[in-house]
Design a protein around this motif. Structure first.
Motif, PDB file in Angstrom:
ATOM      1  N   LEU A 221      19.694  25.496   2.018  1.00 52.28           N
ATOM      2  CA  LEU A 221      19.849  26.715   1.532  1.00 52.28           C
ATOM      3  C   LEU A 221      19.074  26.686   1.400  1.00 52.28           C
ATOM      4  O   LEU A 221      18.509  27.211  -0.381  1.00 52.28           O
ATOM      5  CB  LEU A 221      21.374  26.990   1.740  1.00 52.28           C
ATOM      6  N   ILE A 222      18.082  28.276   1.294  1.00 46.12           N
ATOM      7  CA  ILE A 222      16.664  28.598   0.385  1.00 46.12           C
ATOM      8  C   ILE A 222      17.780  30.336  -0.020  1.00 46.12           C
ATOM      9  O   ILE A 222      17.441  30.883   0.883  1.00 46.12           O
ATOM     10  CB  ILE A 222      15.518  28.787   1.216  1.00 46.12           C
ATOM     11  N   SER A 223      17.651  30.903  -0.368  1.00 49.11           N
ATOM     12  CA  SER A 223      18.192  32.434  -1.601  1.00 49.11           C
ATOM     13  C   SER A 223      16.925  33.083  -0.563  1.00 49.11           C
ATOM     14  O   SER A 223      16.292  32.483  -0.752  1.00 49.11           O
ATOM     15  CB  SER A 223      18.243  32.066  -2.585  1.00 49.11           C
ATOM     16  N   ASP A 273      22.953  35.787  -2.362  1.00 51.99           N
ATOM     17  CA  ASP A 273      22.678  34.257  -3.539  1.00 51.99           C
ATOM     18  C   ASP A 273      23.918  33.994  -4.346  1.00 51.99           C
ATOM     19  O   ASP A 273      24.366  33.310  -3.893  1.00 51.99           O
ATOM     20  CB  ASP A 273      22.087  35.165  -4.633  1.00 51.99           C
ATOM     21  N   GLN A 274      24.948  35.484  -4.631  1.00 54.48           N
ATOM     22  CA  GLN A 274      26.429  34.094  -4.951  1.00 54.48           C
ATOM     23  C   GLN A 274      26.883  34.542  -3.083  1.00 54.48           C
ATOM     24  O   GLN A 274      27.796  32.655  -3.423  1.00 54.48           O
ATOM     25  CB  GLN A 274      27.241  35.821  -5.507  1.00 54.48           C
ATOM     26  N   LYS A 275      26.796  34.399  -2.343  1.00 47.38           N
ATOM     27  CA  LYS A 275      27.203  34.156  -1.124  1.00 47.38           C
ATOM     28  C   LYS A 275      27.374  32.307  -0.876  1.00 47.38           C
ATOM     29  O   LYS A 275      28.009  31.167  -0.265  1.00 47.38           O
ATOM     30  CB  LYS A 275      27.495  34.556   0.298  1.00 47.38           C
ATOM     31  N   LEU A 276      25.970  32.251  -1.475  1.00 49.90           N
ATOM     32  CA  LEU A 276      25.239  30.891  -0.934  1.00 49.90           C
ATOM     33  C   LEU A 276      25.390  29.947  -1.574  1.00 49.90           C
ATOM     34  O   LEU A 276      25.678  29.154  -1.249  1.00 49.90           O
ATOM     35  CB  LEU A 276      23.459  31.422  -0.347  1.00 49.90           C
ATOM     36  N   LEU A 277      25.798  30.058  -3.228  1.00 50.70           N
ATOM     37  CA  LEU A 277      25.912  29.638  -4.244  1.00 50.70           C
ATOM     38  C   LEU A 277      27.506  29.039  -3.718  1.00 50.70           C
ATOM     39  O   LEU A 277      27.568  28.140  -3.997  1.00 50.70           O
ATOM     40  CB  LEU A 277      25.808  30.165  -5.434  1.00 50.70           C
ATOM     41  N   GLU A 278      28.362  30.030  -2.938  1.00 47.89           N
ATOM     42  CA  GLU A 278      29.910  29.294  -2.763  1.00 47.89           C
ATOM     43  C   GLU A 278      30.332  29.052  -1.192  1.00 47.89           C
ATOM     44  O   GLU A 278      30.521  27.327  -1.468  1.00 47.89           O
ATOM     45  CB  GLU A 278      30.528  31.124  -2.444  1.00 47.89           C
ATOM     46  N   GLN A 296      18.794  25.945  -2.646  1.00 49.92           N
ATOM     47  CA  GLN A 296      16.944  26.530  -4.107  1.00 49.92           C
ATOM     48  C   GLN A 296      17.305  27.943  -4.161  1.00 49.92           C
ATOM     49  O   GLN A 296      17.316  28.676  -3.561  1.00 49.92           O
ATOM     50  CB  GLN A 296      16.371  25.447  -3.253  1.00 49.92           C
ATOM     51  N   HIS A 297      17.519  28.075  -4.947  1.00 43.23           N
ATOM     52  CA  HIS A 297      17.876  29.579  -5.407  1.00 43.23           C
ATOM     53  C   HIS A 297      15.894  30.093  -5.822  1.00 43.23           C
ATOM     54  O   HIS A 297      14.669  30.006  -6.182  1.00 43.23           O
ATOM     55  CB  HIS A 297      18.261  29.807  -6.975  1.00 43.23           C
ATOM     56  N   CYS A 298      16.152  31.804  -6.010  1.00 39.29           N
ATOM     57  CA  CYS A 298      14.266  32.180  -5.983  1.00 39.29           C
ATOM     58  C   CYS A 298      14.639  33.336  -6.582  1.00 39.29           C
ATOM     59  O   CYS A 298      14.809  34.564  -6.557  1.00 39.29           O
ATOM     60  CB  CYS A 298      14.153  33.146  -4.931  1.00 39.29           C
ATOM     61  N   ASN A 299      14.684  32.924  -8.271  1.00 42.26           N
ATOM     62  CA  ASN A 299      14.637  33.672  -9.398  1.00 42.26           C
ATOM     63  C   ASN A 299      13.426  33.721  -9.459  1.00 42.26           C
ATOM     64  O   ASN A 299      12.878  33.594 -10.597  1.00 42.26           O
ATOM     65  CB  ASN A 299      15.415  33.012 -10.488  1.00 42.26           C
TER      66      ASN A 299
END
Length: 365
Positions: A221-223, A273-278, A296-299
């Motif tokens: 999962l990539i944000s 992003d919060q939903k993907l993290l969940e 993988q987050h996109c900060n």
């Protein structure tokens, strides 16, 4: 005393490991991995275990606009090229020879990997060109609600392709979606379908379906990008963008026209992003030997990005340099536990590629 000795040994091991780590500018310079019996558990997965790669998403994954707008070409030719998807150059699934993509990086370690998209085609509303799309199910214009249809294509193609041992091959499916959802937050015709709650529901549903329908798979999962930052940056660099000169500088994004819309996009981006993290955490507490979810987050600090990251077509989609950097950034994150992934990522055309060694695993923790 014993604890101190153990900690010192671990620290020494870490220093030795870091010194052995190799970063290169071209994946071809990475040494091959030693042969071993393929893993029987997703918890012990190396990149050379991956035999099948697929992707779901929107126009970013479809490769739309990668080559920008050719200002020197005749108007008709430039106009036609501006409608192309460069699927073979897409950062997560492109398979064109020499392209800097995650699938080509895997191919370096596992030459038999199958699924990368190749070449170009006109942007379409369906994946109807399997020789080009292969296992790239992404559709330009897609929102999270469309992922289920994209997965239909992926599953049927996997099952009908002679190159794939559906039951036994390890698979990686990259998913990035959210740009059009964010823009749709101000579109009255479907704004109720793109809330963070609905977004999370659709992504969670497709991940659950992958879990139940596809054996031996890791979902990556990539944000999505915080597009409010993108439009703030491109507004200050409108001369870079060909489309802005003909009045389409918002790239068809209804939320980009005022501060209220941009704030809504920022809010939705955080919610997505919060939903993907969940979803990631859900499968952290529900582990199995044959399925896992990585995140993988996109900060991205877009305010500090060079405009080279963006396509000159619309200052919205990533350029070729942008896609090449994305592939390196997300590839490097694959081998890090969640707690060690960088808090902020800055676009860097000189970004290096991490060379995994025999002890590296695709990190799902």
């Amino acid at each position: 005393m014993v604890k101190s000795i153990v900690l010192n040994v671990l620290s020494l091991f870490t220093l030795v490991f870091i010194s052995l780590a190799k970063n290169v500018t071209d994946i071809k310079d990475c040494p091959a991995l030693s042969r071993r019996t393929p893993s029987i558990s997703v918890n012990d997965l190396r990149v050379d275990d991956i035999k099948v790669i697929g992707a779901l998403g929107d126009s970013v994954t479809a490769g739309f606009g990668i080559m920008g707008f050719d200002k020197n070409a005749p108007v008709f030719i430039a106009s036609q090229k501006s409608k192309l998807e460069y699927r073979g150059l897409s950062y997560s699934i492109g398979g064109d020879r020499g392209a800097g993509t995650m699938s080509n990086f895997i191919n370096h370690f596992q030459p038999e990997v199958f699924g990368a998209s190749i070449g170009t085609r006109l942007a379409g509303i369906c994946t109807d060109k399997p020789r080009i799309d292969v296992l790239n199910g992404a559709l330009s214009g897609a929102i999270a609600m469309n992922l289920d249809g994209e997965l239909d294509y992926l599953i049927s193609t996997m099952k009908s392709t002679k190159h794939i041992n559906f039951e036994n091959d390890w698979k990686m499916i990259n998913i990035q979606i959210g740009s059009n959802d964010m823009c749709g937050a101000c579109n009255t015709s479907y704004m109720n379908q793109v809330t963070p709650e609905k977004y999370g529901k659709y992504v969670d549903s497709v991940v659950d379906r992958i879990h139940s329908s596809i054996p031996k798979v890791i979902v990556n999962l990539i944000s999505s990008f915080d597009l409010s930052q993108v439009f703030e940056l491109s507004a200050a660099n409108s001369q870079y963008c060909a489309a802005r000169k003909d009045g389409t500088g918002d790239a068809g994004c209804s939320c980009a026209v005022n501060s209220e819309g941009l704030n809504k996009m920022k809010e939705f981006s955080k919610g997505y992003d919060q939903k993907l993290l969940e979803i990631y955490k859900k499968y952290q507490s529900n582990k199995s030997n044959s399925f896992a979810v990585a995140y993988q987050h996109c900060n991205f600090e877009f305010s500090k990005f060079s405009m080279e990251f963006f396509s000159t077509l619309d200052c919205f989609h990533p350029s070729l340099k942008g896609h090449t950097w994305l592939s390196k950034a997300f590839w490097n994150q694959l081998f890090l536990p969640q707690s060690q992934k960088p808090n902020h990522l800055l676009f860097n055309t000189e970004e290096t590629i991490y060379c995994p060694n025999d002890s590296d695993r695709i990190n799902i923790n």
